[in-house]
Scaffold this motif. Structure first.
Motif, short mmCIF file in Angstrom:
data_model
loop_
_atom_site.label_atom_id
_atom_site.label_comp_id
_atom_site.label_asym_id
_atom_site.label_seq_id
_atom_site.Cartn_x
_atom_site.Cartn_y
_atom_site.Cartn_z
N ASP A 106 0.83 -1.20 0.00
CA ASP A 106 0.00 0.00 0.00
C ASP A 106 0.87 1.26 0.00
O ASP A 106 2.03 1.23 0.40
CB ASP A 106 -0.91 0.04 1.23
N THR A 107 0.28 2.36 -0.43
CA THR A 107 0.95 3.66 -0.41
C THR A 107 0.40 4.50 0.73
O THR A 107 -0.81 4.55 0.96
CB THR A 107 0.76 4.40 -1.74
N ILE A 108 1.31 5.16 1.43
CA ILE A 108 0.91 6.10 2.47
C ILE A 108 1.69 7.38 2.25
O ILE A 108 2.88 7.35 1.92
CB ILE A 108 1.16 5.50 3.87
N LEU A 109 1.02 8.51 2.36
CA LEU A 109 1.68 9.80 2.17
C LEU A 109 2.31 10.26 3.48
O LEU A 109 1.66 10.21 4.53
CB LEU A 109 0.68 10.85 1.69
N VAL A 110 3.55 10.72 3.41
CA VAL A 110 4.29 11.10 4.61
C VAL A 110 4.95 12.45 4.37
O VAL A 110 5.62 12.65 3.34
CB VAL A 110 5.37 10.05 4.95
N ALA A 111 4.78 13.38 5.29
CA ALA A 111 5.43 14.68 5.18
C ALA A 111 6.94 14.52 5.13
O ALA A 111 7.51 13.64 5.79
CB ALA A 111 5.03 15.58 6.35
N ALA A 112 7.60 15.38 4.37
CA ALA A 112 9.05 15.25 4.15
C ALA A 112 9.86 15.38 5.43
O ALA A 112 10.97 14.86 5.51
CB ALA A 112 9.51 16.29 3.14
N ASN A 113 9.32 16.08 6.43
CA ASN A 113 10.05 16.25 7.69
C ASN A 113 9.61 15.26 8.76
O ASN A 113 9.77 15.51 9.95
CB ASN A 113 9.91 17.69 8.20
N ALA A 114 9.09 14.12 8.33
CA ALA A 114 8.63 13.10 9.27
C ALA A 114 9.78 12.49 10.04
O ALA A 114 10.93 12.47 9.58
CB ALA A 114 7.85 12.01 8.54
N HIS A 115 9.46 11.95 11.20
CA HIS A 115 10.42 11.25 12.05
C HIS A 115 10.84 9.96 11.35
O HIS A 115 10.13 9.43 10.49
CB HIS A 115 9.76 10.94 13.39
N LYS A 116 12.00 9.42 11.76
CA LYS A 116 12.46 8.18 11.13
C LYS A 116 11.50 7.02 11.37
O LYS A 116 11.54 6.03 10.63
CB LYS A 116 13.85 7.81 11.65
N ALA A 117 10.63 7.15 12.37
CA ALA A 117 9.69 6.06 12.68
C ALA A 117 8.84 5.70 11.47
O ALA A 117 8.61 4.52 11.19
CB ALA A 117 8.79 6.46 13.85
N GLU A 118 8.37 6.71 10.75
CA GLU A 118 7.52 6.45 9.59
C GLU A 118 8.31 5.78 8.47
O GLU A 118 7.86 4.83 7.83
CB GLU A 118 6.90 7.75 9.08
N ARG A 119 9.51 6.27 8.23
CA ARG A 119 10.32 5.75 7.13
C ARG A 119 10.79 4.31 7.40
O ARG A 119 10.77 3.45 6.52
CB ARG A 119 11.53 6.66 6.90
N THR A 120 11.23 4.07 8.62
CA THR A 120 11.72 2.73 8.95
C THR A 120 10.59 1.71 8.94
O THR A 120 10.79 0.56 8.52
CB THR A 120 12.42 2.72 10.31
N TYR A 121 9.40 2.13 9.38
CA TYR A 121 8.27 1.19 9.36
C TYR A 121 7.91 0.84 7.91
O TYR A 121 7.64 -0.32 7.59
CB TYR A 121 7.06 1.77 10.08
N ALA A 122 7.89 1.85 7.06
CA ALA A 122 7.57 1.60 5.65
C ALA A 122 8.60 0.66 5.03
O ALA A 122 8.26 -0.26 4.29
CB ALA A 122 7.53 2.92 4.88
N GLY A 126 7.28 -3.06 3.76
CA GLY A 126 6.97 -3.05 2.34
C GLY A 126 5.92 -2.04 1.96
O GLY A 126 5.26 -2.18 0.92
N LEU A 127 5.78 -0.99 2.75
CA LEU A 127 4.88 0.11 2.38
C LEU A 127 5.59 1.04 1.41
O LEU A 127 6.82 1.20 1.46
CB LEU A 127 4.48 0.91 3.62
#
Length: 323
Positions: A106-122, A126-127
């Protein structure tokens, strides 16, 4: 709900009068076997407070409903339909909410200044994390929030996106126009999740920006240990409305939260919610007045400059200018 009540803090306090006796974890058995040097460094009481939720805070059948009542009271305090305390920080809380709205592929939109938590989870699950650009303050060389037109463009490029995550307030104290962003998300039928790690107190003082749930956010995550007084790793997950499946959110919480959560962290989450519900205005008006005084003093020291955040509850975005 009685906001004067703190079921977890009260249950922990009762342990001093009724010590836990029995076998099982934690192996130090309320300080009977303290690791070398730790009694002098930390004191025995920290070990006495380190019990398990079904062995000390409550019984094994959760007959006292201590944790459940604490969650219900906190949900009311934040004007939410759902609330859970997390002991793995807001990284855990963000992973929980993301798992409730999207799965592998799936695709999820994430603000560019998001915490690493969002990026590492994706990355781990496999997001597809599609990045939404943020405003750049060229004068101060810092990142701010997301503009509605940027979110619209990201949704046009990613029409199958399952949700949008925005950071508000940012690390620099700037909030996005949550109401406008929520409208964009809802027009596309997707939920908006607010990483409000630094904004857990917003709901409790009129002098602070609006809490995201009051402006249409579907879920928010607060780091109560950052600005509200809870022990480190204390975080709060709240959700409102029907765009996020609360059953799936609850199941995701059960997946990520340890079965042996830190009772001292839970108790401080409960107690800081009580403090803010009862005295939030007084506490934060004092902080705001002190911040204004400090800014004036800094502005008077040449060649220093400071940023003045003009807070208006009718205009969610904080405006910055030099003193």
């Amino acid at each position: 709900m009685d906001q004067k009540s703190a079921p977890l803090a009260d249950a922990l306090a009762a342990i001093e009068k009724r010590p836990v006796i029995g076998f099982g974890a934690p192996g130090h058995n309320q300080g009977a076997a303290i690791p070398g040097g730790m009694k002098a460094l930390l004191g025995k009481r920290v070990f006495q407070a380190d019990v398990l939720t079904p062995k000390g805070l409550d019984d094994r059948t959760e007959g006292k409903l201590a944790l459940q009542r604490a969650h219900e009271i906190a949900a009311e305090a934040w004007n939410a339909d759902f609330c859970r305390f997390a002991t793995g920080g807001s990284t855990q809380s963000l992973h929980t909410v993301m798992a409730s709205v999207a799965g592998p592929g799936d695709t999820i939109l994430v603000a560019a200044n998001a915490h690493k938590a969002e990026r590492t989870y994706a990355l781990a699950t496999g997001l597809n994390a599609a990045i939404v650009p943020v405003q750049i303050d060229g004068e101060w060389d810092i990142e701010h929030g997301v503009e509605p037109q940027a979110l619209n463009a990201a949704l046009a490029a990613n029409p199958t996106a399952k949700a949008f995550i925005v950071v508000s307030p940012t690390y620099y104290g700037v909030t996005s126009d949550i109401a406008a962003l929520a409208t964009v998300c809802h027009d596309h039928g997707i939920p908006m999740i607010v990483d409000a790690a630094w904004g857990g107190a917003f709901a409790f003082c009129e002098g602070l920006p609006d809490d995201p749930l009051t402006k249409g956010a579907d879920a928010a995550v607060y780091s109560a240990h950052k600005t509200m007084g809870a022990l480190a790793q204390g975080s709060v997950i709240v959700a409102k409305g029907d765009l996020i499946d609360r059953q799936r959110l609850w199941m995701a919480y059960e997946l990520f939260e340890t079965t042996s959560p830190s009772v001292p962290i839970l108790a401080t989450l409960d107690a800081t919610r009580r403090d803010h519900a009862l005295n939030g205005e007084q506490m934060w008006n004092g902080v705001i007045a002190l911040a204004e005084k400090v800014r004036r003093k800094i502005a008077g020291i040449a060649p220093c400059a400071c940023s003045v955040m003009i807070i208006c509850r009718q205009m969610p975005v904080w405006t910055s200018r030099k003193c």
